[in-house]
Design an enzyme around this catalytic site. Structure first.
Site, PDB file in Angstrom:
ATOM      1  N   GLY A  14       0.804  -1.132   0.059  1.00  0.00           N
ATOM      2  CA  GLY A  14      -0.081   0.008  -0.046  1.00  0.00           C
ATOM      3  C   GLY A  14       0.860   1.237   0.138  1.00  0.00           C
ATOM      4  O   GLY A  14       2.145   1.203   0.573  1.00  0.00           O
ATOM      5  N   LYS A  15       0.150   2.223  -0.344  1.00  0.00           N
ATOM      6  CA  LYS A  15       1.241   3.548  -0.657  1.00  0.00           C
ATOM      7  C   LYS A  15       0.050   4.572   0.091  1.00  0.00           C
ATOM      8  O   LYS A  15      -1.128   4.636  -0.769  1.00  0.00           O
ATOM      9  CB  LYS A  15       1.210   3.857  -1.958  1.00  0.00           C
ATOM     10  N   GLY A  16       0.135   5.052   1.028  1.00  0.00           N
ATOM     11  CA  GLY A  16      -0.674   6.085   1.781  1.00  0.00           C
ATOM     12  C   GLY A  16      -0.445   7.404   1.315  1.00  0.00           C
ATOM     13  O   GLY A  16       0.563   7.681   0.618  1.00  0.00           O
ATOM     14  N   ARG A  17      -1.233   8.362   1.775  1.00  0.00           N
ATOM     15  CA  ARG A  17      -0.653   9.951   1.670  1.00  0.00           C
ATOM     16  C   ARG A  17       0.597  10.155   2.430  1.00  0.00           C
ATOM     17  O   ARG A  17       1.773  10.668   1.826  1.00  0.00           O
ATOM     18  CB  ARG A  17      -1.975  10.745   2.227  1.00  0.00           C
ATOM     19  N   GLY A  19       3.735   7.756   3.832  1.00  0.00           N
ATOM     20  CA  GLY A  19       4.412   6.467   4.131  1.00  0.00           C
ATOM     21  C   GLY A  19       3.962   5.289   3.170  1.00  0.00           C
ATOM     22  O   GLY A  19       2.645   5.333   2.474  1.00  0.00           O
ATOM     23  N   VAL A  21       3.538   0.884   2.875  1.00  0.00           N
ATOM     24  CA  VAL A  21       3.197  -0.158   3.681  1.00  0.00           C
ATOM     25  C   VAL A  21       3.669  -1.461   3.048  1.00  0.00           C
ATOM     26  O   VAL A  21       3.395  -1.567   1.923  1.00  0.00           O
ATOM     27  CB  VAL A  21       1.784  -0.137   3.939  1.00  0.00           C
ATOM     28  N   LYS A  34       4.617   0.000   8.026  1.00  0.00           N
ATOM     29  CA  LYS A  34       4.629   1.474   7.345  1.00  0.00           C
ATOM     30  C   LYS A  34       5.726   2.196   7.568  1.00  0.00           C
ATOM     31  O   LYS A  34       6.012   2.627   8.782  1.00  0.00           O
ATOM     32  CB  LYS A  34       3.205   1.985   7.884  1.00  0.00           C
ATOM     33  N   ASP A 135     -10.860  11.051   8.947  1.00  0.00           N
ATOM     34  CA  ASP A 135     -10.468  10.626   7.279  1.00  0.00           C
ATOM     35  C   ASP A 135     -10.987   9.163   7.055  1.00  0.00           C
ATOM     36  O   ASP A 135     -10.462   8.197   6.523  1.00  0.00           O
ATOM     37  CB  ASP A 135      -9.001  10.703   7.160  1.00  0.00           C
TER      38      ASP A 135
HETATM   39  N1  LIG Z   1      -2.475   2.726   9.402  1.00  0.00           N
HETATM   40  C1  LIG Z   1      -1.484   1.818   8.997  1.00  0.00           C
HETATM   41  C2  LIG Z   1      -0.355   1.516   9.609  1.00  0.00           C
HETATM   42  C3  LIG Z   1       0.327   0.581   9.132  1.00  0.00           C
HETATM   43  C4  LIG Z   1      -0.047  -0.441   8.079  1.00  0.00           C
HETATM   44  C5  LIG Z   1      -1.305  -0.056   7.711  1.00  0.00           C
HETATM   45  N2  LIG Z   1      -1.653  -0.867   6.628  1.00  0.00           N
HETATM   46  C6  LIG Z   1      -2.063  -2.227   6.754  1.00  0.00           C
HETATM   47  N3  LIG Z   1      -1.969  -2.872   7.738  1.00  0.00           N
HETATM   48  C7  LIG Z   1      -2.203  -4.149   7.899  1.00  0.00           C
HETATM   49  N4  LIG Z   1      -2.287  -5.069   6.947  1.00  0.00           N
HETATM   50  C8  LIG Z   1      -2.439  -4.497   5.758  1.00  0.00           C
HETATM   51  C9  LIG Z   1      -2.387  -2.889   5.526  1.00  0.00           C
HETATM   52  C10 LIG Z   1      -2.134  -2.466   4.195  1.00  0.00           C
HETATM   53  O1  LIG Z   1      -2.088  -1.330   3.951  1.00  0.00           O
HETATM   54  C11 LIG Z   1      -2.871  -3.291   3.306  1.00  0.00           C
HETATM   55  C12 LIG Z   1      -2.999  -4.894   3.417  1.00  0.00           C
HETATM   56  N5  LIG Z   1      -2.723  -5.433   4.593  1.00  0.00           N
HETATM   57  C13 LIG Z   1      -2.195   1.009   7.931  1.00  0.00           C
END
Ligand SMILES: Nc1cccc(Nc2ncnc3c2C(=O)CC=N3)c1
Length: 306
Positions: A14-17, A19, A21, A34, A135
């Protein structure tokens, strides 16, 4: 950093706004890591601070494992380590799926139960302050292996510190959240989010949109729809605040409630929750506790085959 060294990175998920993941393993156990860049220190700090709020552990909230900061001299890597969920986000989960009523209600009920925990103040030495997410969207909700939801991305949260009667907005003041999902009072910045009640009510507008996204994928009278973003027909990708204002405040548009939902008691009840929670008047919106109770009732009725 000790945590960092013991991790074996597998793939970016994943790519958030802020960081990116990664799926990783820690002594063989899957974890989500992350990674924040140096300039995103505030987001890392805030998310770590909120996740480490006492008593925030709940099945409906993404499980926190560790926060770590490690430097290689030139650059500093800040990381958050969380439990890993293979299905990924609720947004991903809904893309190619028709939901039977039981699964649809399970996803809704567990998501709202998580938000209810966030919103609720627990008094006492080991208590927790009420927290508003600010959000909420299907991309910030994860689907766990047991097909329940948990809320993630707590980097924009606001907390109410009751002993000082103060709202802690973190580093995020002003316009916060994803434009497509912003409620009218945020888009118009009318209600200066002074009262914490208003912040919780803003979350409930997002709940209405998210319930609509999930319900569309639910089978009602033998039919379901393909996934759609809220306002997909009315707003472009990455809309401007002005455009969102025109659609939801000037034109007063809201997501379409399909006619057939009136013929199914479960969908009719869901439609009522959505309509009240996306009201332009934030004081008309139902609380998370109210919605959780209705979803629990519908789940019970649905399971008993009514
Ligand atoms: N807020 C936050 C902080 C750290 C990691 C995350 N994202 C995730 N955490 C656990 N499992 C996942 C993901 C993904 O993004 C996508 C798939 N599985 C969010």
């Amino acid at each position: 950093s000790t945590v960092g060294r013991q991790c074996r990175f597998i793939k970016e998920v994943g790519k958030g706004r802020f960081g990116s993941v990664w799926k990783a393993t820690w002594f063989g156990d899957p974890i989500a890591v992350k990674i924040f860049s140096t300039i995103e220190e505030n987001s890392w700090m805030r998310e770590a601070e909120i996740y480490q709020t006492t008593l925030l552990r709940h099945d409906g909230i993404l499980g926190f494992i560790a926060a770590d900061i490690g430097g290689t001299g030139t650059s500093t890597n800040m990381i958050l380590v969380m439990e890993y969920h293979e299905y990924g986000s609720l947004f991903d989960f809904l893309q190619e799926r028709r939901l039977d009523a039981a699964l649809m209600l399970r996803l809704m009920h567990t998501f709202v139960a998580g938000l209810c925990h966030l919103h609720t103040e627990i008094i006492g030495s080991q208590g927790k302050p009420p927290i508003a997410h600010r959000d909420l969207k299907t991309k910030n909700i994860l689907v766990k292996g047991n097909l329940t939801c948990c809320i993630a991305d707590l980097g924009h949260c606001a907390r109410y510190l009751s002993e000082r009667n103060e709202i802690d907005l973190g580093y995020q003041t002003g316009l916060v959240g994803t434009k497509r999902y912003m409620p009218p009072e945020v888009v118009t910045q009318t209600v200066v989010q002074t009262t914490f009640e208003a912040l919780k009510a803003a979350d409930m507008y997002n709940v209405a949109l998210i319930l609509w996204e999930i319900a569309r994928c639910g089978v009602c009278c033998g039919e379901s729809y393909t996934y759609q973003y809220p306002y997909q027909q009315e707003l472009p990708v990455d809309p401007s605040v002005q455009h969102v204002y025109h659609v939801i405040c000037v034109l007063g548009i809201r997501p379409t409630i399909p006619g057939r939902w009136q013929y199914d008691p479960t969908f009719k009840a869901l439609a009522r929750i959505m309509t009240e929670c996306w009201s332009a008047d934030w004081q008309c919106r139902q609380s998370a506790l109210r919605v959780k109770k209705t979803l629990a009732f519908l789940t019970e009725n649905c399971l008993s085959g009514k």
